[in-house]
Design a protein around this motif. Structure first.
Motif, PDB file in Angstrom:
ATOM      1  N   MET A 174      -1.570  -2.248  -2.285  1.00 14.21           N
ATOM      2  CA  MET A 174      -2.336  -3.206  -1.492  1.00 14.21           C
ATOM      3  C   MET A 174      -3.779  -2.748  -1.311  1.00 14.21           C
ATOM      4  O   MET A 174      -4.724  -3.530  -1.435  1.00 14.21           O
ATOM      5  N   LEU A 175      -3.942  -1.457  -1.022  1.00 13.16           N
ATOM      6  CA  LEU A 175      -5.283  -0.927  -0.787  1.00 13.16           C
ATOM      7  C   LEU A 175      -6.107  -0.903  -2.070  1.00 13.16           C
ATOM      8  O   LEU A 175      -7.297  -1.219  -2.058  1.00 13.16           O
ATOM      9  N   LEU A 176      -5.477  -0.545  -3.180  1.00 10.94           N
ATOM     10  CA  LEU A 176      -6.174  -0.548  -4.465  1.00 10.94           C
ATOM     11  C   LEU A 176      -6.662  -1.943  -4.822  1.00 10.94           C
ATOM     12  O   LEU A 176      -7.791  -2.131  -5.270  1.00 10.94           O
ATOM     13  N   GLU A 177      -5.804  -2.936  -4.610  1.00  7.68           N
ATOM     14  CA  GLU A 177      -6.168  -4.308  -4.959  1.00  7.68           C
ATOM     15  C   GLU A 177      -7.255  -4.849  -4.036  1.00  7.68           C
ATOM     16  O   GLU A 177      -8.184  -5.534  -4.484  1.00  7.68           O
ATOM     17  N   ALA A 178      -7.157  -4.540  -2.747  1.00  7.40           N
ATOM     18  CA  ALA A 178      -8.091  -5.113  -1.773  1.00  7.40           C
ATOM     19  C   ALA A 178      -9.465  -4.450  -1.817  1.00  7.40           C
ATOM     20  O   ALA A 178     -10.485  -5.126  -1.678  1.00  7.40           O
ATOM     21  N   LEU A 179      -9.497  -3.134  -2.014  1.00  8.16           N
ATOM     22  CA  LEU A 179     -10.745  -2.393  -1.857  1.00  8.16           C
ATOM     23  C   LEU A 179     -11.359  -1.901  -3.162  1.00  8.16           C
ATOM     24  O   LEU A 179     -12.570  -1.666  -3.225  1.00  8.16           O
ATOM     25  N   TRP A 180     -10.540  -1.738  -4.194  1.00 11.04           N
ATOM     26  CA  TRP A 180     -11.064  -1.237  -5.460  1.00 11.04           C
ATOM     27  C   TRP A 180     -10.816  -2.208  -6.617  1.00 11.04           C
ATOM     28  O   TRP A 180     -11.171  -1.917  -7.744  1.00 11.04           O
ATOM     29  N   ASP A 181     -10.189  -3.334  -6.334  1.00 10.30           N
ATOM     30  CA  ASP A 181      -9.905  -4.351  -7.351  1.00 10.30           C
ATOM     31  C   ASP A 181      -9.110  -3.766  -8.522  1.00 10.30           C
ATOM     32  O   ASP A 181      -9.348  -4.089  -9.691  1.00 10.30           O
ATOM     33  N   ILE A 182      -8.170  -2.865  -8.187  1.00 12.22           N
ATOM     34  CA  ILE A 182      -7.301  -2.253  -9.193  1.00 12.22           C
ATOM     35  C   ILE A 182      -5.869  -2.693  -8.903  1.00 12.22           C
ATOM     36  O   ILE A 182      -5.363  -2.472  -7.800  1.00 12.22           O
ATOM     37  N   SER A 183      -5.215  -3.323  -9.872  1.00 11.77           N
ATOM     38  CA  SER A 183      -3.852  -3.814  -9.641  1.00 11.77           C
ATOM     39  C   SER A 183      -2.856  -2.660  -9.599  1.00 11.77           C
ATOM     40  O   SER A 183      -2.025  -2.573  -8.707  1.00 11.77           O
ATOM     41  N   PHE A 184      -2.931  -1.756 -10.572  1.00  5.47           N
ATOM     42  CA  PHE A 184      -2.013  -0.615 -10.565  1.00  5.47           C
ATOM     43  C   PHE A 184      -2.568   0.468 -11.475  1.00  5.47           C
ATOM     44  O   PHE A 184      -2.905   0.199 -12.626  1.00  5.47           O
ATOM     45  N   ASP A 185      -2.650   1.669 -10.973  1.00  2.54           N
ATOM     46  CA  ASP A 185      -3.107   2.809 -11.773  1.00  2.54           C
ATOM     47  C   ASP A 185      -2.444   4.057 -11.219  1.00  2.54           C
ATOM     48  O   ASP A 185      -2.893   4.621 -10.225  1.00  2.54           O
ATOM     49  N   PRO A 186      -1.350   4.492 -11.845  1.00  2.19           N
ATOM     50  CA  PRO A 186      -0.618   5.647 -11.310  1.00  2.19           C
ATOM     51  C   PRO A 186      -1.408   6.945 -11.374  1.00  2.19           C
ATOM     52  O   PRO A 186      -1.034   7.932 -10.745  1.00  2.19           O
ATOM     53  N   GLN A 187      -2.505   6.972 -12.138  1.00  5.89           N
ATOM     54  CA  GLN A 187      -3.266   8.201 -12.311  1.00  5.89           C
ATOM     55  C   GLN A 187      -4.312   8.423 -11.221  1.00  5.89           C
ATOM     56  O   GLN A 187      -4.742   9.554 -11.003  1.00  5.89           O
ATOM     57  N   THR A 188      -4.737   7.357 -10.557  1.00  3.20           N
ATOM     58  CA  THR A 188      -5.827   7.504  -9.602  1.00  3.20           C
ATOM     59  C   THR A 188      -5.344   7.994  -8.242  1.00  3.20           C
ATOM     60  O   THR A 188      -4.267   7.610  -7.775  1.00  3.20           O
TER      61      THR A 188
END
Length: 223
Positions: A174-188
């Motif tokens: 949720m935070l990745l999508e809302a604040l960084w516009d990233i849907s899914f990135d297991p590495q970050t």
């Protein structure tokens, strides 16, 4: 700030949304005027960026409906309809500002910031709080126990996101999508890094920790 961009042209919408997010704001976007009406009434936005020519419900009718419903969220029209009479009509409908396309992003940002500096009575949810922590999104000011806390733009946006959803768990995704516009990135580890930095500023100097890690789920802020 939490901003809703109401724009049906994908290229223009992406340009605005990405620019605002890079400045640390929380941004949602819809392309249909009728959908935007319901979302604007219920989601607690600090500013609306509205195209006049929208499917479902045009921008003028949208703003008129919001004002009739006593929703006072500041609204700026961003449109190709740029005649003098058109600008007057937009402002008389309840708009707070009017910018004609093509536009420079810096000017749009400055106008949004100017709207945020207007008296708090016209801004919904002008002060967010949890325990002795207080945030004024419009003035970009955070204090805890009377002590002012200096946050970087992304830290400010993260704290605002958690405060607006106080008591509710926000997952990493949720935070990745809302604040960084990233849907899914297991590495970050960008979420974990910013949570740690935020805790160092708003929790560690004080007796009570407000940011809670919910094991296996995510994070939340409680009173």
């Amino acid at each position: 700030m939490k901003i809703l961009v109401i724009e049906d042209d994908p290229t223009t919408a992406d340009y605005i949304v990405n620019g605002l997010r890079q400045e640390g704001h929380i941004v949602d976007q819809v392309a249909n005027g009728r959908e935007a009406l319901g979302q604007s009434m219920n989601a607690g936005y600090d500013a609306l960026v509205i195209d006049r020519m929208l499917p479902g419900l045009d921008g003028l009718s949208l703003v008129k409906a919001l004002r009739a419903a006593k929703v006072t969220t500041p609204a700026i029209f961003l449109t190709t309809v740029g005649g003098v009479d058109d600008r007057i009509e937009g402002l008389q409908s309840g708009g707070d500002d009017y910018l004609v396309k093509p536009f420079v992003f810096g000017e749009l940002l400055a106008r949004i910031q100017a709207l945020a500096r207007r008296p708090a009575t016209i801004i919904q949810e002008s002060v967010l709080s949890a325990d002795n922590l207080s945030m004024d999104p419009g003035r970009r000011k955070v204090t805890r126990a009377g002590r002012e806390i200096d946050l970087l733009p992304r830290e400010f946006a993260l704290l605002e996101h958690l405060l607006r959803r106080k008591g509710r768990v926000q997952t990493r995704t949720m935070l990745l999508e809302a604040l960084w516009d990233i849907s899914f990135d297991p590495q970050t580890n960008v979420v974990e890094t910013h949570i740690s930095r935020l805790r160092a500023k708003i929790d560690k100097p004080f007796e009570k920790e407000l940011i809670e890690t919910v094991r296996g789920a995510g994070y939340r802020i409680n009173d």
